[in-house]
Design an enzyme around this catalytic site. Structure first.
Site, PDB file in Angstrom:
ATOM      1  N   ASN A 174      13.851   4.514   5.313  1.00  0.00           N
ATOM      2  CA  ASN A 174      13.160   3.433   5.000  1.00  0.00           C
ATOM      3  C   ASN A 174      13.815   2.391   5.944  1.00  0.00           C
ATOM      4  O   ASN A 174      13.195   1.054   5.849  1.00  0.00           O
ATOM      5  CB  ASN A 174      13.062   2.864   3.615  1.00  0.00           C
ATOM      6  CG  ASN A 174      11.964   3.799   3.202  1.00  0.00           C
ATOM      7  OD1 ASN A 174      11.216   4.557   3.634  1.00  0.00           O
ATOM      8  ND2 ASN A 174      11.827   3.972   1.715  1.00  0.00           N
ATOM      9  N   ARG A 183       2.585   5.469   6.067  1.00  0.00           N
ATOM     10  CA  ARG A 183       2.626   4.159   5.848  1.00  0.00           C
ATOM     11  C   ARG A 183       3.414   3.257   6.545  1.00  0.00           C
ATOM     12  O   ARG A 183       2.765   2.307   7.120  1.00  0.00           O
ATOM     13  CB  ARG A 183       3.399   3.909   4.351  1.00  0.00           C
ATOM     14  CG  ARG A 183       3.378   2.372   3.997  1.00  0.00           C
ATOM     15  CD  ARG A 183       2.137   1.875   3.587  1.00  0.00           C
ATOM     16  NE  ARG A 183       2.429   0.661   3.044  1.00  0.00           N
ATOM     17  CZ  ARG A 183       1.268  -0.508   2.583  1.00  0.00           C
ATOM     18  NH1 ARG A 183       0.144   0.287   2.573  1.00  0.00           N
ATOM     19  NH2 ARG A 183       1.469  -1.472   2.503  1.00  0.00           N
ATOM     20  N   PRO A 187      -2.414  -1.669  -0.721  1.00  0.00           N
ATOM     21  CA  PRO A 187      -3.366  -2.396   0.433  1.00  0.00           C
ATOM     22  C   PRO A 187      -2.324  -2.977   1.362  1.00  0.00           C
ATOM     23  O   PRO A 187      -1.028  -2.910   1.276  1.00  0.00           O
ATOM     24  CB  PRO A 187      -3.677  -3.666  -0.571  1.00  0.00           C
ATOM     25  CG  PRO A 187      -2.825  -3.609  -1.835  1.00  0.00           C
ATOM     26  CD  PRO A 187      -2.240  -2.303  -1.798  1.00  0.00           C
ATOM     27  N   ASP A 211      -3.077  -6.277   2.560  1.00  0.00           N
ATOM     28  CA  ASP A 211      -3.427  -7.645   2.617  1.00  0.00           C
ATOM     29  C   ASP A 211      -2.534  -8.695   3.097  1.00  0.00           C
ATOM     30  O   ASP A 211      -2.431  -9.610   3.800  1.00  0.00           O
ATOM     31  CB  ASP A 211      -4.006  -8.296   1.473  1.00  0.00           C
ATOM     32  CG  ASP A 211      -3.302  -7.711  -0.052  1.00  0.00           C
ATOM     33  OD1 ASP A 211      -2.543  -6.823   0.027  1.00  0.00           O
ATOM     34  OD2 ASP A 211      -3.205  -8.939  -0.709  1.00  0.00           O
ATOM     35  N   LEU A 212      -1.179  -8.284   2.264  1.00  0.00           N
ATOM     36  CA  LEU A 212       0.028  -9.563   2.591  1.00  0.00           C
ATOM     37  C   LEU A 212       0.336  -9.195   3.913  1.00  0.00           C
ATOM     38  O   LEU A 212       0.624 -10.399   4.603  1.00  0.00           O
ATOM     39  CB  LEU A 212       1.217  -9.094   1.721  1.00  0.00           C
ATOM     40  CG  LEU A 212       0.853  -9.270   0.368  1.00  0.00           C
ATOM     41  CD1 LEU A 212       2.000  -8.721  -0.579  1.00  0.00           C
ATOM     42  CD2 LEU A 212       0.554 -10.492  -0.220  1.00  0.00           C
ATOM     43  N   ASP A 252      11.685   3.781  -5.682  1.00  0.00           N
ATOM     44  CA  ASP A 252      11.953   5.264  -5.271  1.00  0.00           C
ATOM     45  C   ASP A 252      12.784   6.278  -6.006  1.00  0.00           C
ATOM     46  O   ASP A 252      12.870   7.553  -5.573  1.00  0.00           O
ATOM     47  CB  ASP A 252      12.408   5.079  -3.974  1.00  0.00           C
ATOM     48  CG  ASP A 252      11.254   4.491  -3.031  1.00  0.00           C
ATOM     49  OD1 ASP A 252      11.609   3.799  -1.791  1.00  0.00           O
ATOM     50  OD2 ASP A 252       9.932   4.402  -3.285  1.00  0.00           O
ATOM     51  N   ILE A 255       6.210  -1.274  -9.687  1.00  0.00           N
ATOM     52  CA  ILE A 255       5.642  -1.606  -8.455  1.00  0.00           C
ATOM     53  C   ILE A 255       4.350  -0.857  -8.019  1.00  0.00           C
ATOM     54  O   ILE A 255       3.538  -1.251  -7.396  1.00  0.00           O
ATOM     55  CB  ILE A 255       6.994  -1.068  -7.565  1.00  0.00           C
ATOM     56  CG1 ILE A 255       8.230  -1.518  -7.902  1.00  0.00           C
ATOM     57  CG2 ILE A 255       6.682  -1.182  -6.031  1.00  0.00           C
ATOM     58  CD1 ILE A 255       8.285  -3.069  -7.784  1.00  0.00           C
ATOM     59  N   ARG A 302       9.364  14.628   4.492  1.00  0.00           N
ATOM     60  CA  ARG A 302       9.054  13.361   5.127  1.00  0.00           C
ATOM     61  C   ARG A 302      10.295  12.528   4.952  1.00  0.00           C
ATOM     62  O   ARG A 302      10.553  11.513   5.663  1.00  0.00           O
ATOM     63  CB  ARG A 302       7.956  12.717   4.241  1.00  0.00           C
ATOM     64  CG  ARG A 302       6.762  13.468   4.474  1.00  0.00           C
ATOM     65  CD  ARG A 302       5.707  12.809   3.611  1.00  0.00           C
ATOM     66  NE  ARG A 302       5.405  11.431   4.534  1.00  0.00           N
ATOM     67  CZ  ARG A 302       4.439  10.637   4.411  1.00  0.00           C
ATOM     68  NH1 ARG A 302       3.186  11.377   3.507  1.00  0.00           N
ATOM     69  NH2 ARG A 302       4.051   9.700   4.760  1.00  0.00           N
TER      70      ARG A 302
END
Ligand code: EPZ
Length: 416
Positions: free
Chosen positions: A23, A92, A122, A124-125, A306, A328, A398
Protein backbone atom coordinates in the site's frame (compact mmCIF):
# COMPACT_ATOMS: atom_id res chain seq x y z
CA UNK A 1 -8.08 -20.89 -9.74
CA UNK A 2 -5.11 -21.00 -7.35
CA UNK A 3 -5.31 -23.19 -4.23
CA UNK A 4 -3.20 -23.02 -1.07
CA UNK A 5 -3.03 -26.17 1.06
CA UNK A 6 -1.82 -26.11 4.66
CA UNK A 7 -1.34 -29.02 7.08
CA UNK A 8 -1.89 -27.49 10.51
CA UNK A 9 -0.86 -28.09 14.12
CA UNK A 10 2.85 -27.41 13.61
CA UNK A 11 4.55 -24.96 15.99
CA UNK A 12 6.14 -22.27 13.80
CA UNK A 13 9.55 -20.87 14.71
CA UNK A 14 12.31 -19.05 12.84
CA UNK A 15 13.31 -15.77 11.23
CA UNK A 16 11.61 -13.79 8.47
CA UNK A 17 12.25 -10.48 6.72
CA UNK A 18 9.30 -8.23 5.95
CA UNK A 19 8.46 -7.49 2.31
CA UNK A 20 8.04 -3.98 0.90
CA UNK A 21 4.64 -2.42 1.56
CA UNK A 22 1.99 -3.06 -1.10
CA UNK A 23 0.00 0.00 0.00
CA UNK A 24 3.03 2.22 -0.40
CA UNK A 25 4.51 0.68 -3.56
CA UNK A 26 1.21 1.16 -5.44
CA UNK A 27 0.83 4.93 -4.86
CA UNK A 28 4.58 5.41 -5.33
CA UNK A 29 4.39 3.71 -8.74
CA UNK A 30 1.46 5.97 -9.65
CA UNK A 31 3.46 8.98 -8.47
CA UNK A 32 6.29 8.18 -10.90
CA UNK A 33 3.84 9.26 -13.62
CA UNK A 34 4.05 12.79 -12.18
CA UNK A 35 7.79 12.81 -12.94
CA UNK A 36 8.98 13.48 -16.53
CA UNK A 37 12.15 11.49 -15.89
CA UNK A 38 13.37 8.09 -14.69
CA UNK A 39 12.67 6.96 -11.11
CA UNK A 40 14.06 3.92 -9.31
CA UNK A 41 11.95 2.29 -6.60
CA UNK A 42 13.68 -0.27 -4.38
CA UNK A 43 12.07 -2.93 -2.14
CA UNK A 44 9.05 -3.25 -4.46
CA UNK A 45 7.22 -6.50 -3.56
CA UNK A 46 6.49 -9.05 -6.31
CA UNK A 47 2.68 -8.89 -6.21
CA UNK A 48 -0.07 -9.17 -8.80
CA UNK A 49 -1.31 -5.69 -7.85
CA UNK A 50 2.17 -4.32 -8.61
CA UNK A 51 2.19 -6.10 -11.99
CA UNK A 52 -1.24 -4.64 -12.77
CA UNK A 53 0.01 -1.14 -11.96
CA UNK A 54 3.08 -1.61 -14.17
CA UNK A 55 0.74 -2.67 -16.99
CA UNK A 56 -1.20 0.59 -16.61
CA UNK A 57 2.02 2.65 -16.63
CA UNK A 58 3.17 0.89 -19.81
CA UNK A 59 -0.26 1.44 -21.38
CA UNK A 60 0.20 5.17 -20.68
CA UNK A 61 3.53 5.15 -22.51
CA UNK A 62 6.02 4.72 -19.68
CA UNK A 63 8.85 2.25 -19.66
CA UNK A 64 8.62 0.11 -16.53
CA UNK A 65 11.17 -2.60 -15.85
CA UNK A 66 11.73 -4.79 -12.79
CA UNK A 67 15.20 -6.01 -11.81
CA UNK A 68 14.80 -8.09 -8.66
CA UNK A 69 13.27 -5.87 -5.95
CA UNK A 70 13.98 -2.68 -7.94
CA UNK A 71 11.56 -1.21 -10.45
CA UNK A 72 12.65 1.50 -12.89
CA UNK A 73 9.89 3.69 -14.34
CA UNK A 74 10.51 6.38 -16.98
CA UNK A 75 7.49 8.63 -17.57
CA UNK A 76 9.32 11.14 -19.76
CA UNK A 77 7.03 10.70 -22.77
CA UNK A 78 3.52 9.51 -21.90
CA UNK A 79 1.30 8.89 -24.92
CA UNK A 80 -2.27 8.75 -23.59
CA UNK A 81 -4.54 9.89 -20.79
CA UNK A 82 -7.08 7.08 -21.06
CA UNK A 83 -7.16 3.88 -19.02
CA UNK A 84 -9.51 1.12 -20.24
CA UNK A 85 -12.05 -0.41 -17.89
CA UNK A 86 -10.24 -3.76 -18.06
CA UNK A 87 -7.11 -2.23 -16.49
CA UNK A 88 -8.99 0.00 -14.03
CA UNK A 89 -11.02 -2.95 -12.74
CA UNK A 90 -7.90 -4.95 -11.90
CA UNK A 91 -7.33 -3.14 -8.60
CA UNK A 92 -8.38 -0.29 -6.32
CA UNK A 93 -5.16 1.63 -6.69
CA UNK A 94 -5.76 2.27 -10.41
CA UNK A 95 -7.63 5.35 -9.11
CA UNK A 96 -4.25 6.66 -7.91
CA UNK A 97 -3.45 7.50 -11.56
CA UNK A 98 -6.18 10.17 -11.60
CA UNK A 99 -4.13 12.90 -9.93
CA UNK A 100 -0.97 12.15 -11.94
CA UNK A 101 -2.93 12.12 -15.25
CA UNK A 102 -4.48 15.50 -14.50
CA UNK A 103 -1.09 16.82 -13.45
CA UNK A 104 0.68 15.65 -16.62
CA UNK A 105 -2.06 15.94 -19.27
CA UNK A 106 -4.72 18.16 -17.72
CA UNK A 107 -7.21 15.47 -18.59
CA UNK A 108 -8.11 11.86 -17.77
CA UNK A 109 -10.55 9.27 -19.08
CA UNK A 110 -10.90 6.46 -16.56
CA UNK A 111 -13.46 4.08 -15.05
CA UNK A 112 -14.34 3.20 -11.48
CA UNK A 113 -11.52 1.15 -9.94
CA UNK A 114 -11.70 -2.48 -8.83
CA UNK A 115 -10.22 -3.83 -5.60
CA UNK A 116 -11.14 -6.21 -2.79
CA UNK A 117 -14.89 -6.63 -2.31
CA UNK A 118 -15.06 -5.24 1.24
CA UNK A 119 -17.64 -2.52 0.76
CA UNK A 120 -19.02 0.04 -1.66
CA UNK A 121 -15.66 1.87 -1.90
CA UNK A 122 -16.90 5.02 -3.68
CA UNK A 123 -14.49 7.60 -5.14
CA UNK A 124 -16.51 10.74 -4.45
CA UNK A 125 -13.79 12.20 -2.20
CA UNK A 126 -11.20 11.78 -4.99
CA UNK A 127 -13.42 13.44 -7.60
CA UNK A 128 -14.55 16.30 -5.34
CA UNK A 129 -10.95 17.12 -4.46
CA UNK A 130 -9.95 17.24 -8.13
CA UNK A 131 -12.90 19.57 -8.80
CA UNK A 132 -11.67 21.84 -5.99
CA UNK A 133 -8.35 22.02 -7.86
CA UNK A 134 -9.96 23.01 -11.18
CA UNK A 135 -11.12 19.79 -12.78
CA UNK A 136 -14.44 19.52 -14.64
CA UNK A 137 -16.04 16.07 -14.49
CA UNK A 138 -18.34 14.36 -16.98
CA UNK A 139 -19.73 10.89 -16.25
CA UNK A 140 -21.29 8.67 -18.89
CA UNK A 141 -22.26 5.18 -17.75
CA UNK A 142 -19.15 3.93 -15.97
CA UNK A 143 -16.74 6.22 -17.79
CA UNK A 144 -15.36 9.25 -15.97
CA UNK A 145 -13.93 12.06 -18.10
CA UNK A 146 -12.07 14.87 -16.36
CA UNK A 147 -10.57 17.99 -17.90
CA UNK A 148 -8.65 20.81 -16.27
CA UNK A 149 -9.25 23.73 -18.72
CA UNK A 150 -6.94 26.11 -16.90
CA UNK A 151 -4.56 23.65 -15.26
CA UNK A 152 -4.63 22.36 -11.69
CA UNK A 153 -4.47 25.09 -9.04
CA UNK A 154 -3.94 24.98 -5.28
CA UNK A 155 -7.05 24.87 -3.07
CA UNK A 156 -8.38 24.61 0.45
CA UNK A 157 -9.60 21.00 0.69
CA UNK A 158 -11.46 19.49 3.64
CA UNK A 159 -11.88 15.70 3.63
CA UNK A 160 -15.01 14.58 5.52
CA UNK A 161 -13.20 11.27 6.12
CA UNK A 162 -9.40 10.72 6.20
CA UNK A 163 -9.44 8.65 3.02
CA UNK A 164 -6.01 7.14 2.33
CA UNK A 165 -6.45 7.03 -1.44
CA UNK A 166 -8.00 10.48 -1.72
CA UNK A 167 -5.17 11.94 0.38
CA UNK A 168 -2.63 10.29 -1.94
CA UNK A 169 -4.37 11.53 -5.09
CA UNK A 170 -4.43 15.07 -3.70
CA UNK A 171 -0.72 15.01 -2.84
CA UNK A 172 0.12 13.88 -6.38
CA UNK A 173 -2.21 16.38 -8.07
CA UNK A 174 -1.12 19.29 -5.86
CA UNK A 175 2.64 18.67 -6.15
CA UNK A 176 2.85 20.57 -9.47
CA UNK A 177 -0.38 22.60 -9.25
CA UNK A 178 -0.29 26.39 -9.56
CA UNK A 179 -0.20 27.72 -6.00
CA UNK A 180 -0.55 26.11 -2.60
CA UNK A 181 -2.98 23.46 -1.36
CA UNK A 182 -4.04 23.13 2.27
CA UNK A 183 -5.40 19.66 2.87
CA UNK A 184 -7.44 19.40 6.08
CA UNK A 185 -8.54 16.04 7.44
CA UNK A 186 -5.77 14.15 5.63
CA UNK A 187 -5.16 10.46 6.28
CA UNK A 188 -2.17 9.94 8.59
CA UNK A 189 -1.10 6.44 7.56
CA UNK A 190 2.66 5.75 7.21
CA UNK A 191 2.07 5.16 3.50
CA UNK A 192 1.09 8.84 3.18
CA UNK A 193 4.43 9.84 4.72
CA UNK A 194 6.26 7.47 2.35
CA UNK A 195 4.54 9.07 -0.66
CA UNK A 196 5.29 12.62 0.53
CA UNK A 197 8.94 11.73 1.13
CA UNK A 198 9.20 10.28 -2.38
CA UNK A 199 7.59 13.37 -3.96
CA UNK A 200 9.81 15.71 -1.91
CA UNK A 201 12.86 13.75 -3.06
CA UNK A 202 11.62 14.49 -6.61
CA UNK A 203 11.55 18.21 -5.75
CA UNK A 204 8.04 18.66 -4.39
CA UNK A 205 7.34 20.89 -1.39
CA UNK A 206 5.03 18.96 0.93
CA UNK A 207 4.86 19.68 4.65
CA UNK A 208 2.93 17.92 7.42
CA UNK A 209 2.47 14.48 5.87
CA UNK A 210 1.40 12.11 8.64
CA UNK A 211 -0.63 14.86 10.31
CA UNK A 212 -4.22 15.97 9.61
CA UNK A 213 -3.13 19.22 7.94
CA UNK A 214 -0.83 18.82 4.95
CA UNK A 215 0.43 21.84 2.98
CA UNK A 216 1.57 21.31 -0.60
CA UNK A 217 3.29 24.20 -2.36
CA UNK A 218 3.10 23.49 -6.10
CA UNK A 219 6.40 23.48 -8.02
CA UNK A 220 6.91 23.75 -11.78
CA UNK A 221 8.46 20.37 -12.43
CA UNK A 222 9.62 17.25 -10.63
CA UNK A 223 12.89 15.41 -11.29
CA UNK A 224 13.76 11.73 -11.06
CA UNK A 225 15.08 10.04 -7.92
CA UNK A 226 15.75 6.71 -6.22
CA UNK A 227 13.60 5.70 -3.30
CA UNK A 228 13.14 2.64 -1.05
CA UNK A 229 9.59 1.50 -0.29
CA UNK A 230 8.76 1.22 3.43
CA UNK A 231 8.25 -2.24 5.01
CA UNK A 232 4.76 -3.72 4.91
CA UNK A 233 3.22 -3.21 8.35
CA UNK A 234 0.16 -5.34 7.52
CA UNK A 235 2.12 -8.37 6.30
CA UNK A 236 4.39 -7.93 9.33
CA UNK A 237 1.28 -8.40 11.46
CA UNK A 238 0.25 -11.44 9.43
CA UNK A 239 3.68 -13.05 9.96
CA UNK A 240 3.48 -12.38 13.71
CA UNK A 241 -0.03 -13.89 13.73
CA UNK A 242 1.20 -17.04 11.98
CA UNK A 243 3.70 -17.70 14.77
CA UNK A 244 1.34 -16.57 17.55
CA UNK A 245 -1.56 -18.82 16.55
CA UNK A 246 0.71 -21.92 16.69
CA UNK A 247 2.26 -21.10 20.09
CA UNK A 248 5.45 -20.38 18.18
CA UNK A 249 8.32 -17.94 18.20
CA UNK A 250 9.56 -15.62 15.44
CA UNK A 251 12.21 -12.99 14.80
CA UNK A 252 10.83 -10.58 12.22
CA UNK A 253 13.52 -8.46 10.54
CA UNK A 254 13.20 -5.12 8.71
CA UNK A 255 10.18 -3.81 10.61
CA UNK A 256 9.45 -0.18 11.52
CA UNK A 257 8.40 -0.46 15.17
CA UNK A 258 6.41 2.80 15.08
CA UNK A 259 4.21 1.46 12.28
CA UNK A 260 3.33 -1.61 14.35
CA UNK A 261 2.45 0.36 17.50
CA UNK A 262 -1.33 0.13 16.81
CA UNK A 263 -1.33 -3.70 16.83
CA UNK A 264 1.34 -4.75 19.36
CA UNK A 265 -0.83 -4.12 22.47
CA UNK A 266 -3.40 -6.60 21.13
CA UNK A 267 -0.70 -9.26 20.69
CA UNK A 268 0.40 -8.64 24.28
CA UNK A 269 -3.19 -8.88 25.54
CA UNK A 270 -3.29 -12.31 23.89
CA UNK A 271 -0.30 -13.37 25.99
CA UNK A 272 2.51 -12.85 23.50
CA UNK A 273 5.87 -11.57 24.70
CA UNK A 274 7.22 -9.04 22.18
CA UNK A 275 10.63 -7.38 22.34
CA UNK A 276 12.31 -4.94 19.98
CA UNK A 277 15.75 -6.00 18.74
CA UNK A 278 17.21 -3.13 16.61
CA UNK A 279 15.14 -3.18 13.36
CA UNK A 280 13.66 -6.54 14.27
CA UNK A 281 10.86 -7.74 16.49
CA UNK A 282 10.90 -10.94 18.54
CA UNK A 283 7.59 -12.59 19.44
CA UNK A 284 7.12 -15.59 21.68
CA UNK A 285 3.56 -16.89 22.02
CA UNK A 286 1.91 -18.82 24.85
CA UNK A 287 0.71 -22.38 24.21
CA UNK A 288 -2.84 -21.01 23.97
CA UNK A 289 -3.71 -17.38 23.24
CA UNK A 290 -5.98 -15.44 25.58
CA UNK A 291 -8.74 -13.17 24.15
CA UNK A 292 -7.77 -9.61 23.14
CA UNK A 293 -11.05 -8.37 24.64
CA UNK A 294 -12.23 -5.78 22.06
CA UNK A 295 -10.67 -4.31 18.91
CA UNK A 296 -12.18 -1.28 17.15
CA UNK A 297 -10.69 -0.46 13.75
CA UNK A 298 -9.96 3.20 13.00
CA UNK A 299 -7.86 5.39 10.69
CA UNK A 300 -4.16 5.50 11.64
CA UNK A 301 -2.89 5.71 14.35
CA UNK A 302 -5.91 3.57 15.30
CA UNK A 303 -6.09 -0.20 14.88
CA UNK A 304 -5.76 -0.87 11.12
CA UNK A 305 -8.76 -2.36 9.35
CA UNK A 306 -6.37 -4.43 7.21
CA UNK A 307 -5.11 -6.25 10.32
CA UNK A 308 -8.47 -7.19 11.87
CA UNK A 309 -8.95 -10.42 9.90
CA UNK A 310 -5.67 -11.89 11.21
CA UNK A 311 -6.75 -11.10 14.78
CA UNK A 312 -10.15 -12.65 14.14
CA UNK A 313 -8.31 -15.79 13.01
CA UNK A 314 -6.20 -15.87 16.18
CA UNK A 315 -9.28 -15.29 18.36
CA UNK A 316 -10.97 -18.44 16.97
CA UNK A 317 -8.90 -20.69 19.29
CA UNK A 318 -8.26 -18.23 22.13
CA UNK A 319 -9.37 -19.17 25.65
CA UNK A 320 -12.45 -16.94 25.77
CA UNK A 321 -14.54 -14.33 23.93
CA UNK A 322 -13.06 -11.60 21.74
CA UNK A 323 -14.92 -8.77 19.99
CA UNK A 324 -14.13 -6.77 16.85
CA UNK A 325 -15.89 -3.65 15.62
CA UNK A 326 -15.11 -2.78 11.97
CA UNK A 327 -15.71 0.96 11.48
CA UNK A 328 -14.01 1.50 8.09
CA UNK A 329 -15.55 -0.95 5.60
CA UNK A 330 -19.11 -2.25 5.74
CA UNK A 331 -18.43 -5.77 4.39
CA UNK A 332 -15.25 -6.89 6.03
CA UNK A 333 -16.67 -9.90 7.92
CA UNK A 334 -17.75 -11.93 4.85
CA UNK A 335 -14.90 -14.32 5.63
CA UNK A 336 -16.54 -15.37 8.92
CA UNK A 337 -18.60 -18.16 7.35
CA UNK A 338 -15.41 -19.77 6.01
CA UNK A 339 -13.93 -19.83 9.51
CA UNK A 340 -17.13 -21.53 10.69
CA UNK A 341 -16.46 -24.37 8.23
CA UNK A 342 -13.27 -24.97 10.27
CA UNK A 343 -15.25 -25.16 13.53
CA UNK A 344 -14.96 -21.53 14.62
CA UNK A 345 -17.79 -19.99 16.67
CA UNK A 346 -18.36 -16.44 15.40
CA UNK A 347 -21.50 -14.34 15.88
CA UNK A 348 -21.93 -11.37 13.54
CA UNK A 349 -24.08 -8.35 14.43
CA UNK A 350 -23.72 -5.74 11.67
CA UNK A 351 -20.25 -4.31 11.96
CA UNK A 352 -19.52 -6.26 15.13
CA UNK A 353 -18.13 -9.77 15.44
CA UNK A 354 -18.06 -11.86 18.62
CA UNK A 355 -15.58 -14.70 18.47
CA UNK A 356 -16.07 -17.49 21.03
CA UNK A 357 -12.75 -19.31 21.23
CA UNK A 358 -12.86 -23.09 20.76
CA UNK A 359 -10.11 -25.53 21.84
CA UNK A 360 -9.33 -26.57 18.28
CA UNK A 361 -10.19 -25.89 14.63
CA UNK A 362 -10.27 -28.64 12.01
CA UNK A 363 -9.08 -28.49 8.42
CA UNK A 364 -11.65 -27.78 5.67
CA UNK A 365 -11.99 -26.60 2.09
CA UNK A 366 -12.56 -22.85 2.34
CA UNK A 367 -12.70 -19.88 -0.03
CA UNK A 368 -10.78 -16.61 0.16
CA UNK A 369 -13.17 -13.66 -0.20
CA UNK A 370 -10.49 -10.95 -0.34
CA UNK A 371 -6.78 -10.45 0.28
CA UNK A 372 -6.80 -9.99 4.06
CA UNK A 373 -9.59 -12.50 4.63
CA UNK A 374 -7.71 -15.10 2.62
CA UNK A 375 -4.48 -14.44 4.53
CA UNK A 376 -6.44 -14.83 7.77
CA UNK A 377 -7.75 -18.23 6.63
CA UNK A 378 -4.10 -19.27 6.17
CA UNK A 379 -3.37 -18.13 9.74
CA UNK A 380 -6.31 -20.21 11.05
CA UNK A 381 -5.25 -23.22 8.94
CA UNK A 382 -1.84 -23.19 10.62
CA UNK A 383 -3.38 -24.18 13.96
CA UNK A 384 -6.20 -26.39 12.59
CA UNK A 385 -6.15 -30.20 12.95
CA UNK A 386 -5.49 -31.76 9.53
CA UNK A 387 -5.42 -30.23 6.07
CA UNK A 388 -7.02 -26.98 4.92
CA UNK A 389 -7.36 -26.03 1.26
CA UNK A 390 -7.93 -22.35 0.50
CA UNK A 391 -9.43 -21.69 -2.93
CA UNK A 392 -9.14 -18.36 -4.82
CA UNK A 393 -5.70 -18.10 -3.22
CA UNK A 394 -4.73 -15.71 -6.02
CA UNK A 395 -6.46 -13.06 -3.92
CA UNK A 396 -3.79 -13.53 -1.25
CA UNK A 397 -1.03 -13.11 -3.87
CA UNK A 398 -2.35 -9.59 -4.47
CA UNK A 399 -0.68 -8.49 -1.26
CA UNK A 400 1.34 -11.26 0.38
CA UNK A 401 4.54 -12.00 -1.57
CA UNK A 402 5.18 -15.77 -1.76
CA UNK A 403 3.01 -16.73 1.22
CA UNK A 404 3.88 -20.41 0.64
CA UNK A 405 7.64 -19.83 0.80
CA UNK A 406 7.26 -17.45 3.74
CA UNK A 407 5.29 -19.91 5.87
CA UNK A 408 7.58 -22.80 4.91
CA UNK A 409 10.58 -20.80 6.11
CA UNK A 410 9.18 -20.89 9.65
CA UNK A 411 8.24 -24.56 9.50
CA UNK A 412 4.74 -24.72 8.01
CA UNK A 413 3.72 -27.58 5.70
CA UNK A 414 2.18 -25.82 2.71
CA UNK A 415 1.89 -26.07 -1.05
CA UNK A 416 0.18 -23.78 -3.46
C1 EPZ B 1 -6.55 2.03 1.25
O1 EPZ B 1 -7.75 1.85 0.54
C2 EPZ B 1 -5.86 0.66 1.24
N1 EPZ B 1 -5.60 0.27 -0.14
C3 EPZ B 1 -6.78 -0.36 1.91
O2 EPZ B 1 -6.08 -1.60 1.93
C4 EPZ B 1 -7.04 0.08 3.35
O3 EPZ B 1 -7.93 -0.83 3.96
C5 EPZ B 1 -7.68 1.48 3.33
O4 EPZ B 1 -6.80 2.40 2.63
C6 EPZ B 1 -7.91 2.03 4.73
O5 EPZ B 1 -6.70 2.04 5.43
C7 EPZ B 1 -4.52 0.78 -0.78
O6 EPZ B 1 -3.79 1.60 -0.26
C8 EPZ B 1 -4.28 0.27 -2.18
P1 EPZ B 1 -9.99 4.78 2.02
P2 EPZ B 1 -8.66 3.12 0.13
O7 EPZ B 1 -10.16 5.71 0.89
O8 EPZ B 1 -7.78 4.26 -0.22
C9 EPZ B 1 -14.64 5.61 2.23
C10 EPZ B 1 -5.73 -3.89 1.48
O9 EPZ B 1 -6.24 -4.96 1.88
N2 EPZ B 1 -14.41 6.43 1.03
O10 EPZ B 1 -9.19 5.20 3.20
O11 EPZ B 1 -9.66 2.67 -0.85
C11 EPZ B 1 -14.53 4.12 1.90
O12 EPZ B 1 -15.74 3.64 1.41
C12 EPZ B 1 -6.62 -2.71 1.16
O13 EPZ B 1 -4.51 -3.71 1.31
C13 EPZ B 1 -15.46 7.23 0.54
O14 EPZ B 1 -16.56 7.25 1.09
O15 EPZ B 1 -9.39 3.41 1.52
C14 EPZ B 1 -14.17 3.53 3.23
O16 EPZ B 1 -15.36 3.35 3.99
C15 EPZ B 1 -8.09 -2.97 1.46
N3 EPZ B 1 -15.25 7.97 -0.57
C16 EPZ B 1 -13.31 4.61 3.89
O17 EPZ B 1 -13.59 5.82 3.19
C17 EPZ B 1 -14.04 7.99 -1.22
O18 EPZ B 1 -13.89 8.72 -2.23
C18 EPZ B 1 -11.83 4.32 3.82
O19 EPZ B 1 -11.45 4.29 2.48
C19 EPZ B 1 -12.99 7.18 -0.71
C20 EPZ B 1 -13.20 6.42 0.41
Amino acid sequence: MAELTINGRRRLTGELSVQGAKNSALPLLAATFCVPAKCLLQNVPALSDVSATLAILRHLGCTARRNGETVAVDATSPVRYTIPESLMRELRSSIFLLGPLLARFGRAEIFAPGGCDIGARPIDLHLAAMERMGAVIRKADDKITMRVPHGLHGAEINLRFPSVGATENILMAAACARGTTHLHGAAREPEIVDLAEFLNRCGAKIRGAGESLVVIEGVRRLHGCSYRVMPDRIIAGSCLSAAAVTGGEILLRGVDHAHLAPILPAFRRMGCRITAVNDALHLRAPRRLTPFSTLVTAPYPGFPTDSQAAFLAMACTASGVSRIEETIFESRFRQAREFSKMGAHIVLRGRRAEIYGVPRLHGARVEAMDLRGGAALAVAALCAEGQTTITRAELIARGWEDITGTLRRIGAQTNG
